[in-house]
Design a protein around this motif. Structure first.
Motif, PDB file in Angstrom:
ATOM      1  N   LEU A  71      28.789  48.274  46.097  1.00  0.00           N
ATOM      2  CA  LEU A  71      29.634  47.108  45.802  1.00  0.00           C
ATOM      3  C   LEU A  71      30.638  46.904  46.932  1.00  0.00           C
ATOM      4  CD1 LEU A  71      30.237  47.903  42.037  1.00  0.00           C
ATOM      5  CD2 LEU A  71      28.824  46.051  42.940  1.00  0.00           C
ATOM      6  N   HIS A  72      31.207  48.012  47.391  1.00  0.00           N
ATOM      7  CA  HIS A  72      32.167  47.969  48.497  1.00  0.00           C
ATOM      8  C   HIS A  72      31.977  49.214  49.343  1.00  0.00           C
ATOM      9  CE1 HIS A  72      34.546  44.599  46.979  1.00  0.00           C
ATOM     10  NE2 HIS A  72      34.418  45.137  45.794  1.00  0.00           N
ATOM     11  N   GLY A  73      32.057  49.036  50.653  1.00  0.00           N
ATOM     12  CA  GLY A  73      32.042  50.197  51.524  1.00  0.00           C
ATOM     13  C   GLY A  73      30.831  50.217  52.434  1.00  0.00           C
ATOM     14  N   HIS A  74      30.678  51.333  53.134  1.00  0.00           N
ATOM     15  CA  HIS A  74      29.649  51.467  54.166  1.00  0.00           C
ATOM     16  C   HIS A  74      29.179  52.913  54.191  1.00  0.00           C
ATOM     17  CE1 HIS A  74      28.627  50.995  58.763  1.00  0.00           C
ATOM     18  NE2 HIS A  74      27.579  51.309  58.023  1.00  0.00           N
ATOM     19  N   MET A  75      27.904  53.109  53.891  1.00  0.00           N
ATOM     20  CA  MET A  75      27.308  54.444  53.919  1.00  0.00           C
ATOM     21  C   MET A  75      26.130  54.425  54.893  1.00  0.00           C
ATOM     22  SD  MET A  75      28.169  56.712  51.169  1.00  0.00           S
ATOM     23  CE  MET A  75      27.008  57.073  49.882  1.00  0.00           C
ATOM     24  N   LEU A  76      25.878  55.576  55.497  1.00  0.00           N
ATOM     25  CA  LEU A  76      24.722  55.716  56.384  1.00  0.00           C
ATOM     26  C   LEU A  76      23.732  56.688  55.759  1.00  0.00           C
ATOM     27  CD1 LEU A  76      23.288  55.287  59.161  1.00  0.00           C
ATOM     28  CD2 LEU A  76      24.580  57.257  59.985  1.00  0.00           C
ATOM     29  N   HIS A  77      22.495  56.219  55.591  1.00  0.00           N
ATOM     30  CA  HIS A  77      21.397  57.075  55.126  1.00  0.00           C
ATOM     31  C   HIS A  77      20.602  57.536  56.348  1.00  0.00           C
ATOM     32  CE1 HIS A  77      17.307  57.735  53.278  1.00  0.00           C
ATOM     33  NE2 HIS A  77      16.939  57.140  54.401  1.00  0.00           N
ATOM     34  N   GLU A  78      20.335  58.833  56.435  1.00  0.00           N
ATOM     35  CA  GLU A  78      19.426  59.346  57.471  1.00  0.00           C
ATOM     36  C   GLU A  78      18.457  60.288  56.787  1.00  0.00           C
ATOM     37  OE1 GLU A  78      21.260  60.083  61.614  1.00  0.00           O
ATOM     38  OE2 GLU A  78      22.855  60.589  60.203  1.00  0.00           O
ATOM     39  N   SER A  89      28.525  46.629  51.793  1.00  0.00           N
ATOM     40  CA  SER A  89      28.939  45.952  50.547  1.00  0.00           C
ATOM     41  C   SER A  89      27.899  44.935  50.085  1.00  0.00           C
ATOM     42  CB  SER A  89      30.265  45.228  50.761  1.00  0.00           C
ATOM     43  OG  SER A  89      31.241  46.150  51.203  1.00  0.00           O
ATOM     44  N   GLY A  90      27.427  45.110  48.867  1.00  0.00           N
ATOM     45  CA  GLY A  90      26.469  44.170  48.285  1.00  0.00           C
ATOM     46  C   GLY A  90      25.018  44.530  48.536  1.00  0.00           C
ATOM     47  N   ALA A 132       6.652  59.367  50.384  1.00  0.00           N
ATOM     48  CA  ALA A 132       8.024  58.871  50.297  1.00  0.00           C
ATOM     49  C   ALA A 132       8.110  57.479  50.923  1.00  0.00           C
ATOM     50  CB  ALA A 132       8.965  59.827  51.003  1.00  0.00           C
ATOM     51  N   ALA A 133       9.017  56.683  50.396  1.00  0.00           N
ATOM     52  CA  ALA A 133       9.168  55.320  50.907  1.00  0.00           C
ATOM     53  C   ALA A 133      10.590  54.847  50.639  1.00  0.00           C
ATOM     54  CB  ALA A 133       8.185  54.378  50.207  1.00  0.00           C
ATOM     55  N   TYR A 134      11.056  53.915  51.451  1.00  0.00           N
ATOM     56  CA  TYR A 134      12.337  53.326  51.109  1.00  0.00           C
ATOM     57  C   TYR A 134      12.461  51.945  51.716  1.00  0.00           C
ATOM     58  CZ  TYR A 134      14.780  53.616  55.583  1.00  0.00           C
ATOM     59  OH  TYR A 134      15.172  53.419  56.868  1.00  0.00           O
ATOM     60  N   VAL A 135      13.380  51.177  51.159  1.00  0.00           N
ATOM     61  CA  VAL A 135      13.697  49.875  51.725  1.00  0.00           C
ATOM     62  C   VAL A 135      15.205  49.665  51.583  1.00  0.00           C
ATOM     63  CG1 VAL A 135      13.193  48.666  49.544  1.00  0.00           C
ATOM     64  CG2 VAL A 135      13.154  47.400  51.686  1.00  0.00           C
ATOM     65  N   ASP A 136      15.798  49.137  52.621  1.00  0.00           N
ATOM     66  CA  ASP A 136      17.194  48.705  52.547  1.00  0.00           C
ATOM     67  C   ASP A 136      17.187  47.201  52.344  1.00  0.00           C
ATOM     68  OD1 ASP A 136      18.568  51.157  52.959  1.00  0.00           O
ATOM     69  OD2 ASP A 136      17.959  51.083  55.062  1.00  0.00           O
ATOM     70  N   ILE A 137      17.853  46.752  51.306  1.00  0.00           N
ATOM     71  CA  ILE A 137      17.864  45.323  50.996  1.00  0.00           C
ATOM     72  C   ILE A 137      19.257  44.787  51.327  1.00  0.00           C
ATOM     73  CG2 ILE A 137      17.402  43.596  49.225  1.00  0.00           C
ATOM     74  CD1 ILE A 137      16.034  45.914  47.617  1.00  0.00           C
ATOM     75  N   ALA A 138      19.301  43.895  52.310  1.00  0.00           N
ATOM     76  CA  ALA A 138      20.588  43.322  52.728  1.00  0.00           C
ATOM     77  C   ALA A 138      21.148  42.449  51.598  1.00  0.00           C
ATOM     78  CB  ALA A 138      20.391  42.494  53.994  1.00  0.00           C
ATOM     79  N   PRO A 139      22.486  42.330  51.520  1.00  0.00           N
ATOM     80  CA  PRO A 139      23.100  41.561  50.424  1.00  0.00           C
ATOM     81  C   PRO A 139      22.523  40.158  50.279  1.00  0.00           C
ATOM     82  CG  PRO A 139      24.785  42.608  51.778  1.00  0.00           C
ATOM     83  CD  PRO A 139      23.471  42.907  52.433  1.00  0.00           C
TER      84      PRO A 139
END
Ligand code: FE
Length: 294
Positions: A71-78, A89-90, A132-139
Motif C-alpha cells: 500500500l505504501h513503501g518500497h521493497m526489493l525482492h531478490e 506503493s500500490g 517457481a514463478a513470479y510476476v511483479d504487477i505495477a500499480p
C-alpha cells in the motif's frame, strides 16, 4: 440469493517475523486459524523504521504461493535465480514458490510509512512441486473502478461483480480461483457483490469499521479484524465510517496440510524431504524461474 454472514472473527495479533519486522497476523496465528486455500494473512504498517528496517533476509519457500500487496513503501525482492523486483506503493508481487525458491524481501527506505499485506495461498498436491514463478504487477496494471454509490475497488485477482459492475483482476485462471479485492468505502456506503458460492471467503479491515447482515455472530467488524464469512453467493458490506478492507475468497483444496515454517506440503514425509533438500542445496532444483503471463 444467500447472503454471507460472519462465522468467526479473528482479531489480528502483533507478531514479529523475518529479522524482526512487526506484523499484524490474523489467519495463520495457529494451524486451526487457516481458511482453505489461505494459510496466512499478515498486515504490516508502520512509520517507525525500527519496525520494518531489518526486513526479510534470504529464506526459502516450498509448496504454496505468496502474494505481497504494497500500500505504501518500497521493497526489493531478490531470488536465487538473480531476479530483482521493486515493489512500490500500490504494486503486487505474485510468487509461486512451487518446488522451491530462496529469496529476500528488504525495505528500500530508511524512514516513512511502510504498509501492505502478505498472503500465503496454498497449492494443490498436483502443483506443489511445479517450477517457481513470479510476476511483479505495477500499480497501473491493477484494474480499478469507482463503485456505483461512491468509493472504489481494485481487483488484484479474480472477477469483481456487482449488479452494476464486472471487473476482471490482474491475476486469473489459477486452480484455487483466488479473489482478492481492495475496497475503499465511504461512511454509510453499502456494497453488494457476488462471490462463487463454493469459495471460502474472508474480509479484513485495515481502516474503519463495517457491518454485515446479522448471522450467528455479531455483525460488526472493527479495524484489524478478519471476518471469516459463512457460505453463500452474495456479500453485503456496509461501511460505518470511511473504511478500507480486503476481501479474499478461494476454492478450497480439501487436502491435508503439513507445515513447517516456510514449507507447506501434504504429509510429514514431504516436509522432511523439503528440509533435506534445503540442507543439501537442492530445494530449488535446476528448474528456471518462469515468468507468469498476465
Ligand atoms: Fe518470503
Amino acid at each position: 440469493m444467500r447472503i454471507r454472514t460472519i462465522q468467526q472473527l479473528i482479531p489480528a495479533r502483533q507478531v514479529s517475523d523475518g529479522a524482526g519486522v512487526k506484523i499484524k497476523r490474523s489467519l495463520g496465528l495457529s494451524q486451526q486459524l487457516r481458511l482453505d486455500p489461505f494459510l496466512m494473512l499478515d498486515c504490516f504498517g508502520s512509520d517507525e523504521a525500527s519496525d520494518y528496517i531489518a526486513g526479510f533476509p534470504p529464506h526459502p519457500h516450498r509448496g504454496f504461493e505468496t502474494v505481497t500487496y504494497m500500500l505504501h513503501g518500497h521493497m526489493l525482492h531478490e531470488d536465487h535465480m538473480g531476479n530483482k523486483g521493486h515493489l512500490k506503493s500500490g504494486g503486487v508481487q505474485w510468487m509461486t514458490a512451487g518446488r522451491g525458491i530462496i529469496h529476500s524481501e528488504m525495505p528500500q527506505q530508511e524512514s516513512g510509512l511502510m504498509q501492505g499485506f502478505q498472503l500465503w495461498l496454498n497449492l494443490p498436491a498436483a502443483e506443489k512441486m511445479k517450477a517457481a514463478a513470479y510476476v511483479d504487477i505495477a500499480p497501473e496494471l491493477i484494474p480499478q473502478a469507482s463503485l456505483a454509490n461512491g468509493g472504489q475497488v481494485k481487483v488484484i485477482a479474480g472477477r469483481f461483480q456487482t449488479d452494476e459492475l464486472t471487473l476482471d483482476g490482474a491475476i486469473r485462471g489459477l486452480s484455487t480461483d483466488p479473489q482478492f479485492y481492495d475496497l475503499h468505502l465511504l461512511a454509510g456506503q453499502q456494497v453488494t457483490l457476488q462471490l462463487p458460492a463454493a469459495h471460502n471467503a474472508l474480509l479484513y479491515l485495515y481502516e474503519g469499521s463495517a457491518e454485515l447482515p446479522a448471522g450467528l455472530q455479531p455483525a460488526s467488524i472493527g479495524v484489524h479484524h478478519a471476518a471469516v464469512l459463512s457460505q453463500g453467493d452474495t456479500v453485503q458490506i456496509k461501511a460505518l465510517v470511511d473504511t478500507k478492507a480486503i476481501l479474499l475468497a478461494g476454492k478450497p483444496i480439501g487436502e491435508p496440510v503439513a507445515q513447517y515454517g516456510p514449507f507447506v506440503m501434504n504429509t510429514p514425509d514431504e516436509i522432511e524431504q523439503a528440509i533435506r533438500d534445503y540442507q543439501a542445496g537442492q530445494l530449488t532444483g535446476d528448474q528456471p524461474m518462469q515468468a507468469i503471463q498476465i
